[in-house]
Structure formats: structure tokens, C-alpha cells
Design a protein around this motif. Structure first.
Motif, PDB file in Angstrom:
ATOM      1  N   PHE A 103       0.846  -1.191   0.000  1.00  2.77           N
ATOM      2  CA  PHE A 103       0.000   0.000   0.000  1.00  2.77           C
ATOM      3  C   PHE A 103       0.886   1.248   0.000  1.00  2.77           C
ATOM      4  CE2 PHE A 103      -3.177  -3.025   1.435  1.00  2.77           C
ATOM      5  CZ  PHE A 103      -4.292  -2.580   0.738  1.00  2.77           C
ATOM      6  N   PRO A 104       0.326   2.388  -0.371  1.00  2.58           N
ATOM      7  CA  PRO A 104       1.122   3.623  -0.375  1.00  2.58           C
ATOM      8  C   PRO A 104       1.711   3.931   1.003  1.00  2.58           C
ATOM      9  CG  PRO A 104      -0.959   3.945  -1.525  1.00  2.58           C
ATOM     10  CD  PRO A 104      -1.046   2.605  -0.868  1.00  2.58           C
ATOM     11  N   SER A 105       2.885   4.530   0.976  1.00  2.00           N
ATOM     12  CA  SER A 105       3.538   5.058   2.180  1.00  2.00           C
ATOM     13  C   SER A 105       3.918   4.013   3.228  1.00  2.00           C
ATOM     14  CB  SER A 105       2.651   6.131   2.843  1.00  2.00           C
ATOM     15  OG  SER A 105       2.386   7.144   1.907  1.00  2.00           O
ATOM     16  N   VAL A 106       4.248   2.790   2.787  1.00  3.65           N
ATOM     17  CA  VAL A 106       4.720   1.780   3.753  1.00  3.65           C
ATOM     18  C   VAL A 106       6.243   1.706   3.776  1.00  3.65           C
ATOM     19  CG1 VAL A 106       2.668   0.319   3.707  1.00  3.65           C
ATOM     20  CG2 VAL A 106       4.504  -0.097   2.047  1.00  3.65           C
ATOM     21  N   GLY A 107       6.907   2.468   2.892  1.00  2.00           N
ATOM     22  CA  GLY A 107       8.371   2.517   2.919  1.00  2.00           C
ATOM     23  C   GLY A 107       9.054   1.744   1.800  1.00  2.00           C
ATOM     24  N   LYS A 108       8.320   1.415   0.734  1.00  2.00           N
ATOM     25  CA  LYS A 108       8.933   0.665  -0.376  1.00  2.00           C
ATOM     26  C   LYS A 108      10.061   1.453  -1.028  1.00  2.00           C
ATOM     27  CE  LYS A 108       5.454  -0.133  -3.108  1.00  2.00           C
ATOM     28  NZ  LYS A 108       4.566   0.877  -2.489  1.00  2.00           N
ATOM     29  N   SER A 109       9.800   2.739  -1.287  1.00  2.00           N
ATOM     30  CA  SER A 109      10.799   3.564  -1.980  1.00  2.00           C
ATOM     31  C   SER A 109      12.058   3.746  -1.138  1.00  2.00           C
ATOM     32  CB  SER A 109      10.213   4.932  -2.333  1.00  2.00           C
ATOM     33  OG  SER A 109       9.089   4.767  -3.167  1.00  2.00           O
TER      34      SER A 109
ATOM     35  N   SER B  65      14.550   6.964  -5.537  1.00  2.00           N
ATOM     36  CA  SER B  65      13.151   6.932  -5.946  1.00  2.00           C
ATOM     37  C   SER B  65      12.468   7.977  -5.088  1.00  2.00           C
ATOM     38  CB  SER B  65      12.583   5.537  -5.665  1.00  2.00           C
ATOM     39  OG  SER B  65      11.199   5.542  -5.825  1.00  2.00           O
ATOM     40  N   GLU B  66      11.828   8.935  -5.710  1.00  2.00           N
ATOM     41  CA  GLU B  66      11.294  10.088  -4.985  1.00  2.00           C
ATOM     42  C   GLU B  66      10.468   9.640  -3.778  1.00  2.00           C
ATOM     43  OE1 GLU B  66       8.219  13.806  -5.600  1.00  2.00           O
ATOM     44  OE2 GLU B  66       8.768  12.593  -7.324  1.00  2.00           O
ATOM     45  N   VAL B  67      10.865  10.073  -2.615  1.00  2.00           N
ATOM     46  CA  VAL B  67      10.196   9.662  -1.380  1.00  2.00           C
ATOM     47  C   VAL B  67       9.557  10.896  -0.754  1.00  2.00           C
ATOM     48  CG1 VAL B  67      10.498   8.607   0.889  1.00  2.00           C
ATOM     49  CG2 VAL B  67      11.922   7.870  -1.010  1.00  2.00           C
ATOM     50  N   ALA B  68       8.302  10.772  -0.356  1.00  2.00           N
ATOM     51  CA  ALA B  68       7.636  11.894   0.308  1.00  2.00           C
ATOM     52  C   ALA B  68       6.707  11.339   1.373  1.00  2.00           C
ATOM     53  CB  ALA B  68       6.845  12.714  -0.719  1.00  2.00           C
ATOM     54  N   ALA B  69       6.279  12.202   2.259  1.00  2.00           N
ATOM     55  CA  ALA B  69       5.436  11.765   3.368  1.00  2.00           C
ATOM     56  C   ALA B  69       3.951  11.771   2.985  1.00  2.00           C
ATOM     57  CB  ALA B  69       5.669  12.666   4.568  1.00  2.00           C
ATOM     58  N   TYR B  70       3.663  11.820   1.681  1.00  2.00           N
ATOM     59  CA  TYR B  70       2.256  11.746   1.259  1.00  2.00           C
ATOM     60  C   TYR B  70       2.094  10.532   0.344  1.00  2.00           C
ATOM     61  CZ  TYR B  70       4.444  14.194  -2.665  1.00  2.00           C
ATOM     62  OH  TYR B  70       5.280  14.552  -3.694  1.00  2.00           O
ATOM     63  N   GLU B  71       0.858  10.136   0.131  1.00  2.35           N
ATOM     64  CA  GLU B  71       0.608   8.882  -0.590  1.00  2.35           C
ATOM     65  C   GLU B  71       0.793   9.031  -2.098  1.00  2.35           C
ATOM     66  OE1 GLU B  71      -3.140   7.253   0.673  1.00  2.35           O
ATOM     67  OE2 GLU B  71      -2.301   6.722   2.621  1.00  2.35           O
TER      68      GLU B  71
ATOM     69  N   LEU C  29       4.892  -4.282   4.338  1.00  2.00           N
ATOM     70  CA  LEU C  29       3.773  -3.960   5.231  1.00  2.00           C
ATOM     71  C   LEU C  29       4.232  -3.027   6.331  1.00  2.00           C
ATOM     72  CD1 LEU C  29       2.593  -7.656   5.654  1.00  2.00           C
ATOM     73  CD2 LEU C  29       1.395  -5.923   4.311  1.00  2.00           C
ATOM     74  N   ASP C  30       3.320  -2.190   6.780  1.00  2.00           N
ATOM     75  CA  ASP C  30       3.575  -1.353   7.951  1.00  2.00           C
ATOM     76  C   ASP C  30       3.377  -2.240   9.176  1.00  2.00           C
ATOM     77  OD1 ASP C  30       3.298   0.395  10.156  1.00  2.00           O
ATOM     78  OD2 ASP C  30       2.605   2.014   8.851  1.00  2.00           O
ATOM     79  N   VAL C  31       4.389  -2.344  10.028  1.00  2.00           N
ATOM     80  CA  VAL C  31       4.345  -3.264  11.169  1.00  2.00           C
ATOM     81  C   VAL C  31       3.204  -2.924  12.139  1.00  2.00           C
ATOM     82  CG1 VAL C  31       5.912  -2.049  12.756  1.00  2.00           C
ATOM     83  CG2 VAL C  31       5.882  -4.555  12.710  1.00  2.00           C
ATOM     84  N   LEU C  32       2.683  -1.692  12.066  1.00  2.00           N
ATOM     85  CA  LEU C  32       1.605  -1.294  12.971  1.00  2.00           C
ATOM     86  C   LEU C  32       0.234  -1.790  12.497  1.00  2.00           C
ATOM     87  CD1 LEU C  32       2.806   2.341  13.758  1.00  2.00           C
ATOM     88  CD2 LEU C  32       3.083   0.295  15.176  1.00  2.00           C
TER      89      LEU C  32
ATOM     90  N   HIS D 222      -3.607  -5.368   6.045  1.00  2.00           N
ATOM     91  CA  HIS D 222      -3.001  -5.061   4.740  1.00  2.00           C
ATOM     92  C   HIS D 222      -2.557  -6.332   4.032  1.00  2.00           C
ATOM     93  CE1 HIS D 222      -1.941  -0.521   5.404  1.00  2.00           C
ATOM     94  NE2 HIS D 222      -3.231  -0.780   5.461  1.00  2.00           N
ATOM     95  N   LYS D 223      -2.003  -7.277   4.795  1.00  2.00           N
ATOM     96  CA  LYS D 223      -1.527  -8.543   4.226  1.00  2.00           C
ATOM     97  C   LYS D 223      -2.681  -9.263   3.528  1.00  2.00           C
ATOM     98  CE  LYS D 223       0.702 -12.891   5.738  1.00  2.00           C
ATOM     99  NZ  LYS D 223      -0.349 -13.899   5.688  1.00  2.00           N
TER     100      LYS D 223
END
Length: 368
Positions: free
Chosen positions: A72-78, A89-95, A149-152, A157-158
Motif C-alpha cells: 500500500f502507499p507510504s509503507v516505505g517501499k521507496s 526513488s522520490e520519497v515523500a510523506a504523502y501517498e 507492510l507497515d508493522v503497525l 493489509h496482508k
């Protein structure tokens, strides 16, 4: 497209409403077959031509293996790809930052491995929402999938991501069902089972095959098979891909929670931002890719340990090795000398069907 999506939604709703018992198994089997056929239209649209794949989704396959990052967006792939491959790879704090496939390459144990950061998948990707369809089409070409996946919030999500990938014919950490299916011109349906069946019987098999207008076939069930297993074999377009679940952002949880996370199958907890636990991730990657490194030894010289020939996908015979070097070698092939764990004697003379193991050394002897 809208009509197909509508029909998929209607079938899924009917399946959800239907009670699961022996009396409804035939009806559910028919619905599952219908669903698979409509989903196939999303994977392979009628009329051919393929259409526009979407800018950035046609990254050429290079190296010895390809890994797709799905999540999903913003889980830290980039961030993970940037830190693993040094590719920005452009990383930002938005989706939805990554809108196209971003390739990177890492070298590990002598193998060259391509990494693809795929755009964030949203729920409904398998039904053509967002750009999920193109993303999953690229995921089907990968040797290994990283589900990040975001551990939280990992489990919700899985489940959603697995459902999206399953809907596009991607089977994670599974082997093809051990079912022999053979169409024929006449003779009706012959069903043989070598093990006891808890779900499939002749009536249910007939119901499913009837949906495909198949009246004559020989089917041998060598496992306790489900309706989905049989449908997968009939469809014939499923891909079976190993998958590692990467639980990112472990810097945000306690040691006790981390101990629980480690018990999840096929999982590696990391912090992409802090570069924590990358060693474990790379080791597991190597294990799941099942790559085999073979070193060449020219006659009268020492082996070349700097540039292994990397064999993949279970193709690890002497013939596979020779063809990877050059297609013409097998025409002049006499035998091979092998040093390593695949042989009893060092060296041992072997033929073209001999199966090699990781870090074997091979010298090809040609006909005079």
C-alpha cells in the motif's frame, strides 16, 4: 470493462450470501468457475493487441532475477529500494509518490538482481481500479515478490494485498496443484483420485467443467484438491511466485512485539529508514530465489571465482549451464568435469543431464 467488473461484483456478492455446505458445493463451484473466467478477461482482454501498458510499466528484464516490491502507499517501499540499491526513488510523506515502475539493481553473492518499486496498490487493483492492473501485470513477471507492510497494521493489509494478487492469478508461496488434466475428443469425463477427497467429487467436477463447456477429459487428483485448485489447472495462466513479507518500521514497536512478529511465516522485520536487519532480508531473499552459482574452469587454468554463471528456476543441469554460456557449446559437447557438492569424486566426469549444485566448478570438454 465496467460490465465485467459489475459481473465480478455480483458473483462475489452471491458467493458471500451462499451458505457453505455439501448441498451448495455445486452452486459455489459454478460461481467460482464463472468468477475465474471473468477475472481472466481482466488479465487478458478480449480482442488481443494488449493496448497501452501504461508509461513506466515496460521495464526490460535484466540480471539473474527480478524482485517486485508490492504494498500500500507510504509503507516505505521507496526508502527500502533506495537504501538497498542506492537508486533514488522520490520519497515523500504523502501517498502515491511512485507513479511508475522504478528499477534498481543489487549485486549479491555474485548474482545481479533487479529490484522494481511498483506503485502503491490500492484495494480493488485486481478489478482495474487505479493503476493496479499494470502493477500486478509486472508482479506476474517477478522471480520473487516483496510484500512490504507497515508493522503497525500488518495483518489487515496482508490479507487485502493477497486477495488482490490472488485475483490476478498470482499464487504466493504455493506449488502448482498436483492435478493431471487432459482434454480429449470423446469418452466423457474420467475422474481418478489417488488420495481421499474432502471437497471434490464427480458431480462437482462435472459442474465446474460444464462452465468451461468441457465434456470429455481425464482428470487425476493426486492431492486432496479444492474447486479452486481444479479451476487453476483448467485456466492454466496462474503464476507461482515465492513471497517474503517485509514488516517495516520496527523502530516503532517494542522488543516483545518484535518477538511476535518474528513468528509470522515468510516474514522479515526491518527498518528501511534505519537500515536495520537488511542482512536477514538479503539472506532470505537468496534462499527464496534458489539461485545456483557455477564457476567456470578453462582447461589448465584455475577456476574463475569472480564471475559465476547464475542458474535459475530449477534449470541447473550441465546442459542448462552450457546454454547459458553459449548456445553452440552443446553441439561440440563431449563431457564435463565437475568439482563440488553435486559429485562424489573431485573431479567427476558427467554428462549433460547431471544436476549441479551451488558453487560447483565446471570444465566443459569438447569433441575433438
Amino acid at each position: 470493462m465496467a460490465t465485467v467488473l459489475q459481473k465480478i461484483a455480483e458473483i462475489e456478492a452471491e458467493m458471500a450470501r451462499t451458505q457453505r455446505n455439501k448441498a451448495t458445493s455445486g452452486h459455489l463451484g459454478m460461481l467460482k468457475a464463472k468468477l475465474a473466467k471473468f477475472r481472466r478477461e481482466l488479465i487478458e482482454p478480449k480482442g488481443g493487441g494488449g493496448g497501452d501498458k501504461g508509461e513506466g510499466f515496460d521495464v526490460a528484464k535484466t540480471g539473474d532475477a527480478r524482485i517486485g516490491f508490492v504494498g500500500f502507499p507510504s509503507v516505505g517501499k521507496s526508502t527500502l529500494l533506495s537504501n538497498l540499491a542506492g537508486v533514488y526513488s522520490e520519497v515523500a510523506a504523502y501517498e502515491f509518490t511512485t507513479l511508475t515502475t522504478v528499477p534498481g539493481v543489487i549485486r549479491y553473492k555474485g548474482a545481479k538482481i533487479q529490484l522494481l518499486d511498483l506503485p502503491g496498490i490500492i484495494e480493488g487493483a485486481k478489478d482495474g481500479k487505479g493503476r493496479g492492473k499494470q502493477v500486478i501485470a509486472v508482479a506476474r513477471t517477478c522471480s520473487l515478490i516483496y510484500i512490504v507492510l507497515d508493522v503497525l497494521k500488518p495483518l489487515q493489509h496482508k490479507r487485502l494485498l493477497e486477495k488482490e494478487l490472488e485475483g490476478f492469478g498470482i499464487r504466493l508461496n504455493k506449488q502448482p496443484p498436483n492435478i493431471v488434466f487432459k482434454r480429449k475428443d470423446k469418452g466423457g469425463l474420467n475422474l481418478t483420485a489417488t488420495v481421499a477427497q474432502s471437497e471434490l467429487d464427480l458431480d462437482l467436477v462435472k459442474t465446474i467443467l460444464n462452465e468451461y463447456k468441457i465434456n470429455n477429459a481425464d482428470i487425476t487428483l493426486r492431492i486432496d484438491a479444492t474447486a479452486e485448485d481444479l479451476i487453476d489447472v483448467i485456466e492454466g495462466n496462474r503464476v507461482y511466485v515465492p513471497c517474503i513479507y517485509i514488516l517495516n518500521k520496527i523502530d516503532q514497536i517494542s522488543i516483545e512485539e518484535l518477538d511476535l512478529v518474528y513468528k509470522v511465516p515468510h516474514c522479515v522485520p526491518i527498518s528501511a529508514h534505519h537500515k536495520w536487519n537488511f542482512d536477514d532480508l538479503l539472506e532470505k531473499m537468496w534462499e527464496y530465489l534458489m539461485l545456483v552459482r557455477i564457476y567456470t574452469k578453462p582447461k589448465g587454468q584455475l577456476p574463475d571465482y569472480t564471475a559465476p554463471v547464475v542458474l535459475t528456476g530449477g534449470k541447473t543441469t550441465i546442459e542448462d549451464f552450457a546454454n547459458k554460456l553459449h548456445r553452440s557449446i552443446m553441439k561440440e559437447f563431449k563431457y564435463a568435469l565437475v568439482w563440488g557438492s553435486s559429485v562424489k569424486h573431485q573431479p567427476q566426469k558427467v554428462g549433460k543431464t547431471h544436476t549441479l549444485q551451488d558453487e560447483d566448478v565446471v570444465q566443459i570438454v569438447k569433441k575433438l
